[in-house]
Design an enzyme around this catalytic site. Structure first.
Site, PDB file in Angstrom:
ATOM      1  N   SER A 142      43.234 -48.490  35.345  1.00 42.33           N
ATOM      2  CA  SER A 142      42.784 -49.084  36.613  1.00 42.33           C
ATOM      3  C   SER A 142      42.737 -50.599  36.500  1.00 42.33           C
ATOM      4  O   SER A 142      42.528 -51.155  35.409  1.00 42.33           O
ATOM      5  CB  SER A 142      41.389 -48.573  36.952  1.00 42.33           C
ATOM      6  N   TYR A 155      32.531 -47.611  33.943  1.00 43.50           N
ATOM      7  CA  TYR A 155      33.887 -47.272  34.420  1.00 43.50           C
ATOM      8  C   TYR A 155      34.878 -48.348  33.958  1.00 43.50           C
ATOM      9  O   TYR A 155      35.941 -48.039  33.416  1.00 43.50           O
ATOM     10  CB  TYR A 155      33.881 -47.151  35.943  1.00 43.50           C
TER      11      TYR A 155
END
Ligand SMILES: NC(=O)c1ccc[n+]([C@@H]2O[C@H](COP(=O)([O-])OP(=O)(O)OC[C@H]3O[C@@H](n4cnc5c(N)ncnc54)[C@H](OP(=O)(O)O)[C@@H]3O)[C@@H](O)[C@H]2O)c1
Length: 265
Positions: A142, A155
């Site tokens: 990501s 995350y």
């Protein structure tokens, strides 16, 4: 561009979102696809959709945080479809990182699924790829791995770990015939992001993201971050003072304290 026709691919996290769209796109391009996730019913539905469109897909249930389950699922795909040419480690979870109390169990889950899930998926195929001097390891990381964001520390850390793990692997595998691609998407409209209340610039459909990802795989990209403007801005934001980051992205933090906990990007 390398053709994917006739290749055997495995996609983890194929029961939803980006993984679902990726599996379909790979099947359209001629891959036989192994579908890995925990929800068997969804995998069977996807396999039936691929078959109805003339493709080949087999479901293989596994929790990617459990190495034995991943090995067994990949062995089942290998038995059904043949040696694995392409492993796409896409399964992931996104949870807010809270301040007080710290939701340590959510932090642990993200590191297990997002980091070890990639390690286990690759470990299940690296040996056969090295022996055949051919193969492609891909992880869906990501843009969030480019910097720590308020309310998303765990995350972001998990995705940064994936990025760096793949950097090392890519260099180590140089000259072996096994390629490594890191995919860093921005925001994609999936169940992971559906409860986000903050603005998601450049939000993409999973189908659009899947087409971009498959093209990056075919081109053998090392790292593919998209949309490029968001990727560049996220990298540049590393030089911003914390007070500005908190002002611009602090909505994430506020949501993290109040919200349901699902995050994304
Ligand atoms: N959506 C975004 O904006 C965005 C942006 C950048 C990167 N990403 C990354 O893209 C990947 C896919 O995300 P998504 O947005 O498509 O999310 P999603 O729709 O929530 O799908 C997540 C997938 O991961 C699987 N999964 C989760 N935990 C698992 C486990 N322990 N074992 C096996 N499979 C597991 C889920 O399947 P089961 O629940 O059936 O196991 C599901 O298929 C993730 O790695 C995410 O971090 C997403």
């Amino acid at each position: 561009m390398a053709s994917l026709a006739g290749k055997v691919a495995v996609v983890t996290g194929a029961s939803s979102g980006i993984g679902w769209a990726l599996a379909k796109e790979l099947a359209v391009r001629g891959c036989k696809v192994g579908l890995v996730a925990r929800r068997e019913a969804e995998l069977k539905t996807l396999a039936a959709e691929v078959a109805a469109a003339g493709g080949t897909a087999v479901p293989a249930v596994a929790d990617v945080a459990d190495r034995a389950q991943v090995e067994a699922a990949v062995a089942a795909v290998r038995q059904a479809l043949g040696p694995i040419d392409l492993m796409v480690a896409n399964a992931g979870v996104g949870k807010a990182t809270r301040l007080d109390p710290v939701n340590v169990a959510d932090v642990e889950a993200q590191l297990r699924v997002n980091v070890l899930g990639v390690v286990y998926a690759f470990a299940a195929v690296q040996g056969e790829m090295l022996a055949r001097k051919s193969g492609h390891l891909v992880a869906v990381s990501s843009i969030a791995g480019f910097r720590g964001l308020p309310g998303e520390s765990a995350y972001c850390a998990s995705k940064a770990a994936v990025n760096v793990y793949l950097d090392g692997l890519r260099a180590q595998l140089h000259g072996t015939g096994v390629r490594v691609t890191t995919i860093c998407p921005g925001f994609v409209k999936t169940p992971m992001t559906e409860s986000n209340t903050f603005h998601m610039p450049g939000l993409m459909t999973p189908e659009f993201a899947a087409r971009k990802i498959v093209n990056a795989i075919r081109r053998g990209k090392k790292v593919y971050a998209f949309p490029w403007t968001l990727a560049m801005l996220t990298k540049l934001s590393r030089w911003l003072p914390d007070r500005l980051v908190q002002r611009v992205m602090g909505g994430y933090d506020t949501d993290a304290e109040k919200g349901p906990g699902e995050r994304g990007a």
